[in-house]
Design a protein around this motif. Structure first.
Motif, PDB file in Angstrom:
ATOM      1  N   PRO A 163       0.812  -1.217   0.000  1.00 53.67           N
ATOM      2  CA  PRO A 163       0.000   0.000   0.000  1.00 53.67           C
ATOM      3  C   PRO A 163       0.848   1.270   0.000  1.00 53.67           C
ATOM      4  N   THR A 164       0.394   2.247  -0.772  1.00 55.44           N
ATOM      5  CA  THR A 164       1.016   3.559  -0.784  1.00 55.44           C
ATOM      6  C   THR A 164      -0.053   4.598  -1.083  1.00 55.44           C
ATOM      7  N   SER A 165       0.150   5.778  -0.557  1.00 55.37           N
ATOM      8  CA  SER A 165      -0.758   6.883  -0.879  1.00 55.37           C
ATOM      9  C   SER A 165      -0.109   7.841  -1.867  1.00 55.37           C
ATOM     10  N   ASP A 166       1.128   7.532  -2.283  1.00 53.54           N
ATOM     11  CA  ASP A 166       1.808   8.376  -3.266  1.00 53.54           C
ATOM     12  C   ASP A 166       1.124   8.233  -4.619  1.00 53.54           C
ATOM     13  N   PRO A 167       0.807   9.346  -5.271  1.00 56.25           N
ATOM     14  CA  PRO A 167       0.186   9.257  -6.589  1.00 56.25           C
ATOM     15  C   PRO A 167       1.183   8.770  -7.639  1.00 56.25           C
ATOM     16  N   ARG A 168       0.684   8.001  -8.578  1.00 49.91           N
ATOM     17  CA  ARG A 168       1.520   7.539  -9.686  1.00 49.91           C
ATOM     18  C   ARG A 168       1.612   8.652 -10.712  1.00 49.91           C
ATOM     19  N   THR A 169       2.794   8.871 -11.211  1.00 46.70           N
ATOM     20  CA  THR A 169       2.968   9.889 -12.238  1.00 46.70           C
ATOM     21  C   THR A 169       3.631   9.260 -13.450  1.00 46.70           C
ATOM     22  N   GLY A 170       2.955   9.331 -14.599  1.00 47.68           N
ATOM     23  CA  GLY A 170       3.543   8.856 -15.848  1.00 47.68           C
ATOM     24  C   GLY A 170       3.520   7.362 -16.029  1.00 47.68           C
ATOM     25  N   LYS A 171       4.111   6.959 -17.139  1.00 47.43           N
ATOM     26  CA  LYS A 171       4.206   5.555 -17.532  1.00 47.43           C
ATOM     27  C   LYS A 171       5.178   4.826 -16.615  1.00 47.43           C
ATOM     28  N   LEU A 172       4.850   3.603 -16.289  1.00 43.77           N
ATOM     29  CA  LEU A 172       5.734   2.799 -15.446  1.00 43.77           C
ATOM     30  C   LEU A 172       7.033   2.487 -16.187  1.00 43.77           C
ATOM     31  N   PRO A 173       8.165   2.505 -15.499  1.00 48.22           N
ATOM     32  CA  PRO A 173       9.419   2.145 -16.156  1.00 48.22           C
ATOM     33  C   PRO A 173       9.583   0.634 -16.326  1.00 48.22           C
ATOM     34  N   LEU A 174       8.698  -0.139 -15.717  1.00 54.35           N
ATOM     35  CA  LEU A 174       8.744  -1.597 -15.783  1.00 54.35           C
ATOM     36  C   LEU A 174       7.308  -2.089 -15.925  1.00 54.35           C
ATOM     37  N   HIS A 175       7.103  -3.095 -16.762  1.00 58.45           N
ATOM     38  CA  HIS A 175       5.765  -3.678 -16.841  1.00 58.45           C
ATOM     39  C   HIS A 175       5.888  -5.189 -16.945  1.00 58.45           C
ATOM     40  N   LEU A 176       4.798  -5.872 -16.687  1.00 59.52           N
ATOM     41  CA  LEU A 176       4.753  -7.325 -16.770  1.00 59.52           C
ATOM     42  C   LEU A 176       4.241  -7.744 -18.139  1.00 59.52           C
ATOM     43  N   ASP A 177       4.762  -8.850 -18.653  1.00 60.35           N
ATOM     44  CA  ASP A 177       4.236  -9.500 -19.847  1.00 60.35           C
ATOM     45  C   ASP A 177       3.644 -10.824 -19.393  1.00 60.35           C
ATOM     46  N   VAL A 178       2.458 -11.146 -19.882  1.00 57.18           N
ATOM     47  CA  VAL A 178       1.823 -12.418 -19.549  1.00 57.18           C
ATOM     48  C   VAL A 178       1.501 -13.167 -20.828  1.00 57.18           C
ATOM     49  N   ASN A 179       1.464 -14.489 -20.717  1.00 56.55           N
ATOM     50  CA  ASN A 179       1.115 -15.373 -21.821  1.00 56.55           C
ATOM     51  C   ASN A 179       0.060 -16.346 -21.336  1.00 56.55           C
ATOM     52  N   ALA A 180      -0.894 -16.638 -22.188  1.00 50.43           N
ATOM     53  CA  ALA A 180      -1.901 -17.652 -21.861  1.00 50.43           C
ATOM     54  C   ALA A 180      -1.239 -19.024 -21.824  1.00 50.43           C
ATOM     55  N   THR A 181      -1.764 -19.893 -20.973  1.00 54.39           N
ATOM     56  CA  THR A 181      -1.234 -21.257 -20.892  1.00 54.39           C
ATOM     57  C   THR A 181      -2.233 -22.288 -21.398  1.00 54.39           C
ATOM     58  N   ASP A 182      -3.514 -21.930 -21.456  1.00 53.76           N
ATOM     59  CA  ASP A 182      -4.515 -22.936 -21.810  1.00 53.76           C
ATOM     60  C   ASP A 182      -5.556 -22.449 -22.804  1.00 53.76           C
ATOM     61  N   ARG A 183      -5.313 -21.319 -23.461  1.00 54.72           N
ATOM     62  CA  ARG A 183      -6.256 -20.794 -24.451  1.00 54.72           C
ATOM     63  C   ARG A 183      -5.506 -19.873 -25.386  1.00 54.72           C
ATOM     64  N   ASP A 184      -6.134 -19.514 -26.495  1.00 50.78           N
ATOM     65  CA  ASP A 184      -5.464 -18.615 -27.436  1.00 50.78           C
ATOM     66  C   ASP A 184      -5.536 -17.171 -26.935  1.00 50.78           C
ATOM     67  N   GLN A 185      -4.813 -16.296 -27.615  1.00 50.23           N
ATOM     68  CA  GLN A 185      -4.697 -14.913 -27.177  1.00 50.23           C
ATOM     69  C   GLN A 185      -6.052 -14.206 -27.144  1.00 50.23           C
ATOM     70  N   ASP A 186      -6.897 -14.427 -28.131  1.00 50.42           N
ATOM     71  CA  ASP A 186      -8.199 -13.754 -28.159  1.00 50.42           C
ATOM     72  C   ASP A 186      -9.063 -14.163 -26.961  1.00 50.42           C
TER      73      ASP A 186
END
Length: 137
Positions: free
Chosen positions: A59-82
């Motif tokens: 938890p934080t009360s600091d406001p987020r400013t701008g685009k994150l410098p790091l993001h997560l990539d996820v892949n499906a394991t049991d279905r197609d992308q759609d």
């Protein structure tokens, strides 16, 4: 020997909400809570130190400013992308615009607090926990 990522910490306004969202996205379960309100989630039956990193929603009360410098990539394991895109949108993800052209093979989304992540096209195998460990030394 090298390091490996054991946990990712995400500062957020509502750890409960993000823990619920990311648990559904990743098939994770709650592993623990700290007095400061942080919630750790991770793979069921494995927890901290397993082959996949856990997530700590802090938890934080600091406001987020701008685009994150790091993001997560996820892949499906049991279905197609759609199909996975439809599932993620139903869970509360929203399409995000970070300047993509529209010809990418991935979808840029945001979690309920606006943290960007990408849904990649390739389907990957679910993580498996190995009972054997490489000998040290």
């Amino acid at each position: 020997m090298a390091c490996r990522i054991s946990e990712l910490v995400i500062d957020c306004a509502d750890p409960e909400r993000l823990a619920a969202f990311w648990s559904e996205v990743l098939g994770y379960v709650e592993l623990g809570r700290e007095e400061d309100g942080s919630i750790e989630i991770g793979p069921p039956g494995v927890g901290f130190g397993g082959p996949q990193p856990t997530l700590v929603l802090s938890p934080t009360s600091d406001p987020r400013t701008g685009k994150l410098p790091l993001h997560l990539d996820v892949n499906a394991t049991d279905r197609d992308q759609d199909a996975e895109l439809r599932r993620l949108l139903a869970l509360g993800a929203e399409p995000a615009d970070v300047g993509q052209t529209g010809s990418e093979s991935w979808h840029v989304l945001a979690d309920p607090e606006g943290n960007e992540f990408c849904l990649l096209r390739a389907r990957i195998q679910p993580a498996r926990v190995s009972s054997s460990r490489r000998p040290s030394g």
